[in-house]
Motif scaffolding. Sequence first.
Motif, mmCIF file in Angstrom:
data_model
loop_
_atom_site.group_PDB
_atom_site.id
_atom_site.type_symbol
_atom_site.label_atom_id
_atom_site.label_comp_id
_atom_site.label_asym_id
_atom_site.label_seq_id
_atom_site.Cartn_x
_atom_site.Cartn_y
_atom_site.Cartn_z
ATOM 1 N N ARG A 13 39.338 4.555 20.497
ATOM 2 C CA ARG A 13 40.675 3.952 20.427
ATOM 3 C C ARG A 13 41.024 3.676 18.974
ATOM 4 O O ARG A 13 40.146 3.351 18.178
ATOM 5 N N ASP A 14 42.318 3.807 18.647
ATOM 6 C CA ASP A 14 42.703 3.581 17.251
ATOM 7 C C ASP A 14 42.983 2.116 16.959
ATOM 8 O O ASP A 14 43.020 1.708 15.805
ATOM 9 N N HIS A 15 43.188 1.307 18.010
ATOM 10 C CA HIS A 15 43.290 -0.134 17.811
ATOM 11 C C HIS A 15 43.016 -0.864 19.116
ATOM 12 O O HIS A 15 43.068 -0.282 20.189
ATOM 13 N N ASP A 16 42.683 -2.144 18.995
ATOM 14 C CA ASP A 16 42.333 -2.987 20.130
ATOM 15 C C ASP A 16 43.283 -4.185 20.125
ATOM 16 O O ASP A 16 43.068 -5.158 19.397
ATOM 17 N N PRO A 17 44.377 -4.126 20.898
ATOM 18 C CA PRO A 17 45.395 -5.178 20.852
ATOM 19 C C PRO A 17 44.860 -6.584 21.110
ATOM 20 O O PRO A 17 45.258 -7.542 20.439
ATOM 21 N N LYS A 96 37.114 -4.088 16.602
ATOM 22 C CA LYS A 96 36.082 -5.025 16.149
ATOM 23 C C LYS A 96 34.841 -4.301 15.648
ATOM 24 O O LYS A 96 34.499 -3.216 16.114
ATOM 25 N N ASP A 97 34.208 -4.921 14.694
ATOM 26 C CA ASP A 97 32.920 -4.466 14.197
ATOM 27 C C ASP A 97 31.869 -5.135 15.076
ATOM 28 O O ASP A 97 31.712 -6.359 15.047
ATOM 29 N N PHE A 98 31.172 -4.340 15.869
ATOM 30 C CA PHE A 98 30.204 -4.881 16.830
ATOM 31 C C PHE A 98 29.157 -5.769 16.160
ATOM 32 O O PHE A 98 28.647 -6.706 16.769
ATOM 33 N N ARG A 99 28.827 -5.472 14.913
ATOM 34 C CA ARG A 99 27.776 -6.231 14.232
ATOM 35 C C ARG A 99 28.146 -7.693 14.052
ATOM 36 O O ARG A 99 27.259 -8.553 13.984
ATOM 37 N N TYR A 100 29.445 -7.980 13.968
ATOM 38 C CA TYR A 100 29.865 -9.347 13.656
ATOM 39 C C TYR A 100 30.539 -10.057 14.816
ATOM 40 O O TYR A 100 30.605 -11.273 14.826
ATOM 41 N N SER A 119 38.805 -5.645 10.432
ATOM 42 C CA SER A 119 39.912 -5.909 11.362
ATOM 43 C C SER A 119 40.549 -7.268 11.086
ATOM 44 O O SER A 119 41.738 -7.465 11.355
ATOM 45 N N VAL A 120 39.778 -8.193 10.529
ATOM 46 C CA VAL A 120 40.333 -9.498 10.163
ATOM 47 C C VAL A 120 41.382 -9.327 9.065
ATOM 48 O O VAL A 120 42.452 -9.937 9.106
ATOM 49 N N VAL A 121 41.087 -8.485 8.100
ATOM 50 C CA VAL A 121 42.010 -8.243 6.996
ATOM 51 C C VAL A 121 43.299 -7.616 7.522
ATOM 52 O O VAL A 121 44.404 -8.051 7.192
ATOM 53 N N ALA A 122 43.164 -6.601 8.354
ATOM 54 C CA ALA A 122 44.350 -5.913 8.886
ATOM 55 C C ALA A 122 45.177 -6.832 9.781
ATOM 56 O O ALA A 122 46.399 -6.905 9.656
ATOM 57 N N ALA A 123 44.515 -7.547 10.683
ATOM 58 C CA ALA A 123 45.238 -8.405 11.630
ATOM 59 C C ALA A 123 45.975 -9.532 10.933
ATOM 60 O O ALA A 123 47.053 -9.949 11.380
ATOM 61 N N LEU A 124 45.420 -10.042 9.838
ATOM 62 C CA LEU A 124 46.011 -11.179 9.143
ATOM 63 C C LEU A 124 46.847 -10.763 7.929
ATOM 64 O O LEU A 124 47.110 -11.570 7.047
ATOM 65 N N SER A 125 47.280 -9.512 7.924
ATOM 66 C CA SER A 125 48.150 -9.016 6.859
ATOM 67 C C SER A 125 49.474 -8.555 7.446
ATOM 68 O O SER A 125 49.512 -7.963 8.526
ATOM 69 N N GLU A 126 50.553 -8.832 6.716
ATOM 70 C CA GLU A 126 51.855 -8.337 7.148
ATOM 71 C C GLU A 126 51.840 -6.819 7.183
ATOM 72 O O GLU A 126 52.368 -6.195 8.099
ATOM 73 N N GLY A 146 47.682 -5.294 11.782
ATOM 74 C CA GLY A 146 46.512 -4.647 12.365
ATOM 75 C C GLY A 146 46.806 -3.442 13.229
ATOM 76 O O GLY A 146 45.899 -2.670 13.544
ATOM 77 N N VAL A 147 48.041 -3.255 13.619
ATOM 78 C CA VAL A 147 48.413 -2.146 14.514
ATOM 79 C C VAL A 147 48.865 -0.958 13.672
ATOM 80 O O VAL A 147 49.695 -1.124 12.761
ATOM 81 N N PRO A 148 48.357 0.255 13.932
ATOM 82 C CA PRO A 148 48.815 1.410 13.167
ATOM 83 C C PRO A 148 50.334 1.546 13.250
ATOM 84 O O PRO A 148 50.905 1.560 14.338
ATOM 85 N N ALA A 149 50.990 1.620 12.089
ATOM 86 C CA ALA A 149 52.445 1.746 12.028
ATOM 87 C C ALA A 149 52.864 3.192 11.807
ATOM 88 O O ALA A 149 54.014 3.544 12.054
#
Length: 197
Positions: A13-17, A96-100, A119-126, A146-149
């Motif tokens: 999957r390209d993203h996990d909503p 998500k990164d499974f390791r964390y 994913s934290v960086v992408a989700a918390l960025s405009e 965080g969602v591919p635009a």
Amino acid sequence: MPLPRPTTHDWSRDHDPEHLRLIRENPDRYAPTGMCHLILEVLAYAADEAKDLGAGRAVVEFHPDGSVSVSDDGRGTQMAVGDDGRPVRKPVMATKDFRYFDSPPATPLPDGHPRYGMSVVAALSEWLVHTNRRAEGAWTQRYRHGVPADDLVAVPADGTTGTTVRFLPAAGLKDGVSAESLRPLAERLSGVLAVEV
């Protein structure tokens, strides 16, 4: 050709909503030091790459529009070819990164707070732009919260390899970091990654 077996991320999957929503609803948990933590999350991947390669360099740049970019000279984010013959990039930005997330507690970053992944960086960025340059080519893609635009698109190769992540943190996460405050934290990430701020 099948996609690689999931090791750190789910390639299917390209993203996990739901995962992205969880992060956006809990910024104090996932980025407790705001922009500083987001930058350290990106640098941690560059440090991982430097450890694998024996050395590496990363450049952090603060831009006039409030965004920040982190560029490294690693191998570039892993790529594969999908069943339809199109290139697929390892979905580090939007899953998500499974390791964390599946095996906490994570090793803390130099700000003293746990590492959770890109994913934290992408989700918390405009918005965020992820460009990777590999020996076989270069690609870029834009994300919003965080969602591919946009689609993953090929860009001209420049003969180098590495990854550049440029992002504009969401409101409330933009303050509290400067080049002077970031340098000592960045230096603690890895003895093999040289960081220029």
